[in-house]
Design a protein around this motif. Structure first.
Motif, PDB file in Angstrom:
ATOM      1  N   VAL A  14       0.867  -1.183   0.000  1.00 33.74           N
ATOM      2  CA  VAL A  14       0.000   0.000   0.000  1.00 33.74           C
ATOM      3  C   VAL A  14       0.909   1.240   0.000  1.00 33.74           C
ATOM      4  O   VAL A  14       1.793   1.357   0.841  1.00 33.74           O
ATOM      5  CB  VAL A  14      -0.916   0.011   1.242  1.00 33.74           C
ATOM      6  N   PRO A  15       0.711   2.164  -0.956  1.00 36.69           N
ATOM      7  CA  PRO A  15       1.558   3.355  -0.983  1.00 36.69           C
ATOM      8  C   PRO A  15       1.377   4.173   0.290  1.00 36.69           C
ATOM      9  O   PRO A  15       0.263   4.533   0.649  1.00 36.69           O
ATOM     10  CB  PRO A  15       1.093   4.116  -2.222  1.00 36.69           C
ATOM     11  N   ASP A  16       2.474   4.425   0.956  1.00 33.15           N
ATOM     12  CA  ASP A  16       2.430   5.056   2.274  1.00 33.15           C
ATOM     13  C   ASP A  16       2.728   6.548   2.160  1.00 33.15           C
ATOM     14  O   ASP A  16       3.679   6.947   1.492  1.00 33.15           O
ATOM     15  CB  ASP A  16       3.470   4.367   3.177  1.00 33.15           C
ATOM     16  N   VAL A  68     -10.406 -13.543  -3.968  1.00 31.57           N
ATOM     17  CA  VAL A  68      -9.399 -12.475  -4.018  1.00 31.57           C
ATOM     18  C   VAL A  68      -7.988 -13.068  -4.065  1.00 31.57           C
ATOM     19  O   VAL A  68      -7.124 -12.588  -4.790  1.00 31.57           O
ATOM     20  CB  VAL A  68      -9.569 -11.525  -2.802  1.00 31.57           C
ATOM     21  N   LEU A  69      -7.771 -14.138  -3.304  1.00 31.42           N
ATOM     22  CA  LEU A  69      -6.451 -14.768  -3.272  1.00 31.42           C
ATOM     23  C   LEU A  69      -6.095 -15.426  -4.609  1.00 31.42           C
ATOM     24  O   LEU A  69      -4.916 -15.565  -4.941  1.00 31.42           O
ATOM     25  CB  LEU A  69      -6.385 -15.812  -2.147  1.00 31.42           C
ATOM     26  N   LYS A  70      -7.107 -15.826  -5.377  1.00 29.56           N
ATOM     27  CA  LYS A  70      -6.862 -16.489  -6.668  1.00 29.56           C
ATOM     28  C   LYS A  70      -6.454 -15.508  -7.764  1.00 29.56           C
ATOM     29  O   LYS A  70      -5.881 -15.921  -8.772  1.00 29.56           O
ATOM     30  CB  LYS A  70      -8.107 -17.257  -7.118  1.00 29.56           C
ATOM     31  N   LYS A  71      -6.753 -14.237  -7.593  1.00 29.27           N
ATOM     32  CA  LYS A  71      -6.410 -13.250  -8.629  1.00 29.27           C
ATOM     33  C   LYS A  71      -4.891 -13.125  -8.728  1.00 29.27           C
ATOM     34  O   LYS A  71      -4.201 -12.967  -7.729  1.00 29.27           O
ATOM     35  CB  LYS A  71      -7.043 -11.896  -8.310  1.00 29.27           C
ATOM     36  N   ASP A  72      -4.388 -13.204  -9.970  1.00 30.36           N
ATOM     37  CA  ASP A  72      -2.941 -13.203 -10.193  1.00 30.36           C
ATOM     38  C   ASP A  72      -2.272 -11.925  -9.730  1.00 30.36           C
ATOM     39  O   ASP A  72      -1.247 -11.953  -9.070  1.00 30.36           O
ATOM     40  CB  ASP A  72      -2.623 -13.416 -11.683  1.00 30.36           C
ATOM     41  N   GLU A  73      -2.853 -10.792 -10.105  1.00 32.42           N
ATOM     42  CA  GLU A  73      -2.199  -9.518  -9.812  1.00 32.42           C
ATOM     43  C   GLU A  73      -3.229  -8.492  -9.376  1.00 32.42           C
ATOM     44  O   GLU A  73      -4.202  -8.249 -10.076  1.00 32.42           O
ATOM     45  CB  GLU A  73      -1.467  -9.014 -11.063  1.00 32.42           C
ATOM     46  N   HIS A  74      -3.001  -7.915  -8.231  1.00 30.35           N
ATOM     47  CA  HIS A  74      -3.841  -6.808  -7.768  1.00 30.35           C
ATOM     48  C   HIS A  74      -3.080  -5.520  -8.027  1.00 30.35           C
ATOM     49  O   HIS A  74      -1.962  -5.342  -7.546  1.00 30.35           O
ATOM     50  CB  HIS A  74      -4.151  -6.946  -6.272  1.00 30.35           C
ATOM     51  N   ARG A  75      -3.693  -4.623  -8.804  1.00 31.79           N
ATOM     52  CA  ARG A  75      -3.091  -3.326  -9.112  1.00 31.79           C
ATOM     53  C   ARG A  75      -3.997  -2.245  -8.543  1.00 31.79           C
ATOM     54  O   ARG A  75      -5.117  -2.072  -8.992  1.00 31.79           O
ATOM     55  CB  ARG A  75      -2.977  -3.158 -10.626  1.00 31.79           C
ATOM     56  N   LEU A  76      -3.472  -1.537  -7.552  1.00 31.56           N
ATOM     57  CA  LEU A  76      -4.247  -0.453  -6.948  1.00 31.56           C
ATOM     58  C   LEU A  76      -4.185   0.748  -7.882  1.00 31.56           C
ATOM     59  O   LEU A  76      -3.118   1.310  -8.110  1.00 31.56           O
ATOM     60  CB  LEU A  76      -3.677  -0.110  -5.575  1.00 31.56           C
ATOM     61  N   GLU A  77      -5.347   1.081  -8.468  1.00 29.68           N
ATOM     62  CA  GLU A  77      -5.422   2.205  -9.408  1.00 29.68           C
ATOM     63  C   GLU A  77      -6.547   3.131  -8.971  1.00 29.68           C
ATOM     64  O   GLU A  77      -7.611   2.680  -8.583  1.00 29.68           O
ATOM     65  CB  GLU A  77      -5.707   1.689 -10.823  1.00 29.68           C
ATOM     66  N   ASP A  78      -6.280   4.418  -9.060  1.00 29.08           N
ATOM     67  CA  ASP A  78      -7.280   5.423  -8.711  1.00 29.08           C
ATOM     68  C   ASP A  78      -6.819   6.747  -9.294  1.00 29.08           C
ATOM     69  O   ASP A  78      -5.616   6.988  -9.381  1.00 29.08           O
ATOM     70  CB  ASP A  78      -7.410   5.524  -7.183  1.00 29.08           C
ATOM     71  N   LYS A  79      -7.768   7.586  -9.673  1.00 26.52           N
ATOM     72  CA  LYS A  79      -7.397   8.881 -10.270  1.00 26.52           C
ATOM     73  C   LYS A  79      -6.620   9.758  -9.286  1.00 26.52           C
ATOM     74  O   LYS A  79      -5.904  10.670  -9.696  1.00 26.52           O
ATOM     75  CB  LYS A  79      -8.633   9.595 -10.811  1.00 26.52           C
ATOM     76  N   ARG A  80      -6.739   9.472  -7.995  1.00 32.39           N
ATOM     77  CA  ARG A  80      -6.010  10.256  -7.000  1.00 32.39           C
ATOM     78  C   ARG A  80      -4.566   9.786  -6.828  1.00 32.39           C
ATOM     79  O   ARG A  80      -3.784  10.424  -6.126  1.00 32.39           O
ATOM     80  CB  ARG A  80      -6.747  10.200  -5.659  1.00 32.39           C
ATOM     81  N   SER A  82      -0.887   8.794  -8.727  1.00 36.51           N
ATOM     82  CA  SER A  82      -0.179   9.174  -9.957  1.00 36.51           C
ATOM     83  C   SER A  82       0.112   7.974 -10.851  1.00 36.51           C
ATOM     84  O   SER A  82       0.359   8.127 -12.045  1.00 36.51           O
ATOM     85  CB  SER A  82       1.127   9.888  -9.602  1.00 36.51           C
ATOM     86  N   ARG A  83       0.101   6.770 -10.285  1.00 36.62           N
ATOM     87  CA  ARG A  83       0.351   5.558 -11.064  1.00 36.62           C
ATOM     88  C   ARG A  83      -0.315   4.397 -10.341  1.00 36.62           C
ATOM     89  O   ARG A  83      -0.904   4.587  -9.280  1.00 36.62           O
ATOM     90  CB  ARG A  83       1.851   5.308 -11.192  1.00 36.62           C
ATOM     91  N   TYR A  84      -0.218   3.198 -10.925  1.00 40.19           N
ATOM     92  CA  TYR A  84      -0.780   2.050 -10.218  1.00 40.19           C
ATOM     93  C   TYR A  84       0.279   1.457  -9.293  1.00 40.19           C
ATOM     94  O   TYR A  84       1.476   1.616  -9.499  1.00 40.19           O
ATOM     95  CB  TYR A  84      -1.339   1.008 -11.196  1.00 40.19           C
ATOM     96  N   TYR A  85      -0.188   0.773  -8.265  1.00 38.94           N
ATOM     97  CA  TYR A  85       0.699   0.142  -7.291  1.00 38.94           C
ATOM     98  C   TYR A  85       0.342  -1.336  -7.193  1.00 38.94           C
ATOM     99  O   TYR A  85      -0.816  -1.667  -6.918  1.00 38.94           O
ATOM    100  CB  TYR A  85       0.551   0.803  -5.910  1.00 38.94           C
ATOM    101  N   PRO A  86       1.314  -2.219  -7.413  1.00 36.66           N
ATOM    102  CA  PRO A  86       1.032  -3.654  -7.243  1.00 36.66           C
ATOM    103  C   PRO A  86       0.876  -3.983  -5.761  1.00 36.66           C
ATOM    104  O   PRO A  86       1.650  -3.505  -4.929  1.00 36.66           O
ATOM    105  CB  PRO A  86       2.266  -4.335  -7.846  1.00 36.66           C
ATOM    106  N   LEU A  87      -0.145  -4.754  -5.449  1.00 41.96           N
ATOM    107  CA  LEU A  87      -0.404  -5.156  -4.072  1.00 41.96           C
ATOM    108  C   LEU A  87      -0.179  -6.654  -3.934  1.00 41.96           C
ATOM    109  O   LEU A  87      -0.463  -7.411  -4.850  1.00 41.96           O
ATOM    110  CB  LEU A  87      -1.853  -4.848  -3.680  1.00 41.96           C
ATOM    111  N   LYS A  88       0.307  -7.055  -2.788  1.00 38.74           N
ATOM    112  CA  LYS A  88       0.417  -8.480  -2.474  1.00 38.74           C
ATOM    113  C   LYS A  88      -0.678  -8.791  -1.470  1.00 38.74           C
ATOM    114  O   LYS A  88      -0.815  -8.113  -0.453  1.00 38.74           O
ATOM    115  CB  LYS A  88       1.801  -8.790  -1.905  1.00 38.74           C
TER     116      LYS A  88
END
Length: 108
Positions: A14-16, A68-80, A82-88
Motif C-alpha cells: 500500500v503506498p504510504d 481475491v487470493l486467486k487473482k494473479d495480480e492486484h493493481r491499486l489504481e485510482d485517479k487520485r 499518480s500511477r498504479y501500485y502492485p499489491l500483495k
C-alpha cells in the motif's frame, strides 16, 4: 458467519504517505469491492496499522477471500494516485501476526 480472521486478508505494498489515511482506506475498500478484482462486500478496512504499507481487509463472506487470493495480480489504481501500485494479498494468520508484533515490540 466465519470467524473474522478467516474472512480477513493482509495487503502489502500500500503506498504510504501519498494521501490521507481515510482516502487510502476508501481506495482500498473500492478496489476490494470490485468484481474485476474478484472482490465482494467489504466489512472493514484497517489502515494504517503498525507496519507501514500494510492494511487488513475483512470481507462479509469467506468465499470472497478465496476469490481475491486467486487473482494473479492486484493493481491499486485510482485517479487520485499518480500511477498504479502492485499489491500483495495473503491470507491472514493470527500466528504470523502475533509473531510480527512480538518482533516489533520485543526485538531479538
Amino acid at each position: 458467519q466465519a470467524a473474522k480472521s478467516a474472512r480477513t486478508v493482509v495487503i502489502t505494498g500500500v503506498p504510504d504517505g501519498l494521501l490521507h489515511d481515510d482516502v487510502m482506506t476508501d481506495i482500498l475498500m473500492i478496489h476490494f469491492q470490485m468484481s474485476k478484482n474478484n472482490g465482494g462486500d467489504v466489512e472493514e478496512v484497517l489502515y494504517p496499522v503498525m507496519k507501514r504499507g500494510v492494511a487488513y481487509v475483512t470481507f462479509e463472506d469467506q468465499e470472497v477471500v478465496e476469490s481475491v487470493l486467486k487473482k494473479d495480480e492486484h493493481r491499486l489504481e485510482d485517479k487520485r494516485l499518480s500511477r498504479y501500485y502492485p499489491l500483495k494479498v495473503t491470507r491472514y494468520c493470527e500466528n504470523v501476526s502475533s509473531f510480527i508484533i512480538y518482533l516489533v515490540v520485543l526485538p531479538l
